[in-house]
Structures are given as C-alpha cells and as structure tokens.
Write an enzyme that holds these catalytic residues in place. Structure first.
Site, PDB file in Angstrom:
ATOM      1  CG  ASN A 135      -1.563  -4.863 -18.929  1.00 59.65           C
ATOM      2  OD1 ASN A 135      -1.693  -5.242 -20.009  1.00 59.65           O
ATOM      3  ND2 ASN A 135      -0.348  -4.547 -18.316  1.00 59.65           N
ATOM      4  CG  ASP A 136      -5.256  -6.107 -16.591  1.00 60.12           C
ATOM      5  OD1 ASP A 136      -4.321  -7.358 -17.014  1.00 60.12           O
ATOM      6  OD2 ASP A 136      -5.019  -6.061 -15.220  1.00 60.12           O
TER       7      ASP A 136
END
Lengths: 98, 464
Positions: B389-390
């Site tokens: 994700n990040d």
C-alpha cells in the site's frame, strides 16, 4: 579491568560493528538484525555468573529471571535467524540447479 | 577448582568473541550467511558451557539449569512454530528478553551493594546505565511485540505526551544519578527500575505500526549496549565486545532502515505518523476505485509482455507467496517476462519480502530493488500489486502535505495497467489514502491474497 582499557575495547568494538554491517545488501537486513539479536544473547553468560554467585533469596529470584530471559534471547534468536537463513540456502541451491 | 581454569575461561571467551565477529561478518552475504549463524551458535555454546566452571560461579547450579531449560524450551517452541510473517515481532520479543536480562543483572549487582558489597564509581555508573537501557529495551520491545501481534491496535496519544515522556525519562536519569552518588537502597532501586520500565512503554506506545521495524532495530542496538555495559560490571570481555559490536551494528542498521523510509530516527521516535490522523485524510482524492474480476485480470496478465509483481505485507498475511510463484511459473511458460519489485521497507522489515519469496522458491535474479526496477515500469504492461500500500502510493511523489511525501516509492502508477489485490477498501497500515487506487489505469481485485492468486492461476490455466 581499568576504565581506560575498557574504553578502548568499547571504541574498537564499536568500529568493528560499524565495519561489519556496512555494505550489506538490503535483503539481509532482517536476518542480520535477527543474527545480532542472537549475539547479544551472550548476556546469558553474565546472567549465569550473577545467579551462580547469588547469596540472598532476592538475588536468587532476580538472577533466575535473568538466566531465564537470557536463555530465551539466545535460543529464540538462534532459531528465528536459522529459519530465515535456511531459506536463503535452499533458494541458492535451486538457482544452481536451474 | 579445576587446574588451568584461569586460562581456560578467558581463553574460551576470547575465542567466542572472535567467532561472534566473524560470524556476524559472514551473515552479511547471502552465500555465507547460514555458516555465519552456525559459527555464532557454536561460539555461544562454548561461552555458556565454560561459564559453568567460571571462578565466580559456585552455587545455584540447579536453579541455573532449570532457568536455562525453561527459557530455552519456551523460546525454541515459539521460535519454531511462528509463521514467517510474524518473525519481526518474535525478534522484538527475544530482544526484549535480552534487555530484561541485562537489567536484571544490573539489579542483582546493585542489590549486592545494598548487602555491603563495594563497587567503584565507574562500575556503578556502568551498572546503572546498563540497567536503564536494558529496562527501556525490555518494556519497549514488549510493546513493539504486542503492537505487531495485533494485541494493541490503537496508537495511544494525548496532548503533552512528549512532556510526560520527558519527565519519566528525566526521573529515571535522576534516580540513576542518586544511586551512583548516594548508593542504592531498596526503595530507590525499585522506583528506579519501575520508572525506566514505564519510560520504555511511554516512548513506544505512540509510535505507529509502520515505524515498528526501525524501533525494534533501535531496541536491538540498545540491548547490545546494555549487555556491553553489564559486561564491564562483570569484568567479562566477551560480553563487552559482543554487546558493543551489536550496539554499533544495530545503530547502523537502524539508520539504514530509517533512511530507506526517507525519515530520520528522531522523526520516527518523536513525530510519528500521528499528524495524518489528527489532520484528517491528507490530500484531495478524485475519481473512484474501479474493480476488476480475477478472470479479466488473468487475461490481461497472460497476454502481457512484461509483468512486474509488487508484493507487500498483504501477501505475507495471506500466505500467498507460493501461489504467486506458481502463477509466475505459468506466466513464464507463456513467454511473459515476470519480475519482482521489492521496496526496501515492504512488509514489516527490510528484507522481509525477500525472505518470504525465497521461502516460496523465487530465484534471486527475478527480484529487483527499487532503484533497479523503477525505470522498467513505463514499459510494463501489468504491474500486479499484492497487499502493498504505502510503498506504491504516488502521494509520496505528488502530495506535499502527505506524511509520506518524499519517501521513495515503486512507480507502479507508471505501468500501462495496474492491478491491485487488496482485502478491502480501507486505508493501509499508516492510515493514509492511496492515490494509486483512484488512478485511471488502476483496477482493484478485492479479496484475500491467496484466494485471488489461486483465481488468477485458474484464469491463466483456462486460456491454455
């Protein structure tokens, strides 16, 4: 041991630690952290000395806790590191075969 | 007393110290790494065995063996059973135990002073310093363990927290100084240890889960330092050398990790990802997430020329690495060029994803670092993001107000198509909205990583 001699040991050991860890590929960062975690398990030796020379009950109890915790550090650190590095070994061999 | 013991014990410790350093050095290369831990293990065995005949050890052998047996068995059992995905918190746990042992050694030494034993000033200072550091590493590591284990979901923050932390930390130092100057008494010693433990808890509690690897690495270095200091107290050069080597190496490693996330250590410790929660979701999100089903995704990948797979923690949680490798083999058979891109901090620790992929049998030469792979994305047909994700959030490049702005990311948004396997629509570990999911060329494949990988395999197979 004289204080200055100890300071020299600390200084040289610190440089050794920095030297050993530099230029290490990122893939080995986690195993290395785990491996160095195992190595400071040497605290078990100190914990054994403390318990082995304990006289009062309080000293014995705290010494017992110290040995218990340190033994956990040693064995846990080794098992986890070994399991991680085992994978590198096997994947290296697979690659050799292909 | 055994003859020659004055030579055997220090000689064995010396040998152990040499082997520790050599073993650690060997662990720095994938080829010799396994030999390295074996060497360090033998060194540890030698050092422990010889300690049974150490001149200072003259009693409590039964207790000693019992404590070693209980501690070893508990650690062996948990260490063997734990899933690869949970390794980071286990390292934190075992590291905390080491820190606790160092603090306990300091406690017994100071108890002996209360009992009438004399220590010189330098030794008392070392005992107290090792005690503080060890106690903080102990309680801090246990909090880190609890957080990664999912026992502490909330990141607990309140106004003036830094100030409270400072007070506890200052109080610990002040009491340590009182012990050094006036000598310890039972009440002071108890309070001293208690505040140090609370300080460790308070420092760690506000730190977000995404930063935990850096924090664990820091506590690892701190435990090493504490062990080194207590080694001085016990006049044990093996402890001094091994402890300080780990302290220095661990500090280096901590900085490498922090740098990989484009953050300074003080930023991790004192700022946290907290800003994002307080200010609300950072950045404007436009567009909507577009879903895709596994069959369509499989077709896209099967007819692609180049596919880059970006694994993240979600792959680890779903235990999908074996399925992903199966998918990779299928695609390779069809002539698709498949590469794996690993962000330096993918998963919960640097190198975490490499370990998992190695477990599944993915060869080294298919795995690429961030610097090597980013130029490849514009010529890539499909970038498959699995539970990352990040580390693929373009906000790090585009949105100056984002907490992760400036962090190097994998530029998957530059691939022609991007497929994201994700369990739900929520934000990631750091709680930041991911702009990637709203891009025009991004399709979301909702579901458990392993199930979706299985579905992709079935999809590709049906084309054959």
């Amino acid at each position: 041991m004289e204080g200055w001699a100890a300071l020299y040991i600390f200084m040289l050991a610190a440089f050794t630690g920095i030297e050993v860890i530099s230029r290490v590929p990122a893939i080995l960062h986690t195993p290395l952290m785990s491996g160095s975690n195992f190595i400071h398990g040497i605290v078990l030796v100190g914990a054994m000395v403390i318990l082995g020379s304990a006289d009062t009950t309080t000293e014995q109890v705290v010494g017992f806790i110290a040995v218990f915790l340190a033994a956990g550090n040693v064995v846990g650190g080794y098992v986890v590191t070994d399991r991680m590095l085992e994978m590198f070994k096997s994947s290296g061999q697979k690659k050799d075969q292909s | 007393m055994i003859p020659g013991i004055d030579f055997i014990v220090p000689g064995a410790y010396f040998l152990a110290a040499v082997m520790f350093i050599y073993g650690l050095k060997a662990m720095g290369s994938p080829v010799t790494a396994h030999r390295g831990i074996l060497l360090a293990g033998i060194a540890m065995l030698i050092a422990v065995l010889v300690t049974f005949v150490h001149p200072m050890v003259d009693s409590n052998y039964g207790l000693m063996i019992a404590a070693i047996a209980i501690g070893s068995l508990a650690a062996w059992w948990t260490g063997k059973r734990v899933a690869m995905t949970d390794m980071p918190q286990m390292i934190a746990l075992y590291n905390g135990m080491g820190g606790g042992a160092a603090a306990a050694i300091a406690t017994v030494e100071l108890l002996k002073v209360i009992g009438g034993h004399q220590l010189d000033n330098t030794t008392t200072i070392m005992a107290v310093a090792g005690g503080i550091i060890g106690a903080i590493a102990f309680s801090g590591s246990l909090i880190a363990f609890a957080k990664l284990q999912g026992w502490m979901r909330k990141t607990w923050r309140f106004a003036g927290q830094q100030f409270v932390n400072l007070i506890f930390f200052g109080a610990t130092i002040a009491m340590g100084l009182m012990i050094i100057i006036n000598g310890p008494d039972p009440l002071l010693l108890t309070l001293f240890l208690a505040t140090a433990l609370v300080a460790g808890i308070l420092i760690t509690v506000p730190i977000g889960g995404a930063d935990m690897p850096v924090v664990i690495s820091l506590y690892n270095a701190l435990t090493g330092l504490a062990v080194g200091f207590e080694g001085y107290v016990l006049q044990n050069p093996a402890m001094m050398i091994a402890g300080i080597v780990v302290g220095a190496a661990g500090t280096m490693l901590t900085q490498l990790m922090a740098r990989a996330m484009n953050r300074s250590l003080s930023n991790v410790l004192f700022a946290g990802f907290g800003k994002a929660d307080e200010d609300g979701p950072a950045g404007e999100v436009s567009g909507e997430m577009k879903a895709i089903d596994a069959t369509d995704a499989a077709i896209q990948m099967a007819y692609a020329e180049k596919v880059i797979i970006v694994p993240g923690y979600g792959m680890a949680v779903g235990q999908a690495q074996h399925k992903i490798w199966e998918l990779t083999e299928l695609l390779t058979e069809r002539g698709v060029k498949v590469m794996f891109a690993i962000h330096p901090v993918a998963g919960r620790m640097p190198g975490h994803m490499n370990v998992l992929l190695a477990e599944a049998g993915v060869p080294y030469d298919m795995i690429y670092d961030l610097e090597d792979i980013n130029a490849q994305f514009p010529t890539t047909d499909v970038a498959l993001v699995i539970g990352a994700n990040d580390v693929v959030n373009p906000a790090a490049r585009k949105d100056t107000s984002s907490p992760i702005y400036g962090m190097p990311i994998l530029n998957v948004d530059k691939a022609r198509n991007c497929i994201v396997i994700k369990r739900g629509q929520g934000t990631g570990f750091s709680g930041i909205e991911n702009l990637l999911f709203f891009e025009d060329n991004t399709r979301m494949l909702y579901g458990d990583a392993q199930k979706m990988a299985q579905a992709l395999i079935a999809g590709v197979k049906s084309l054959a």
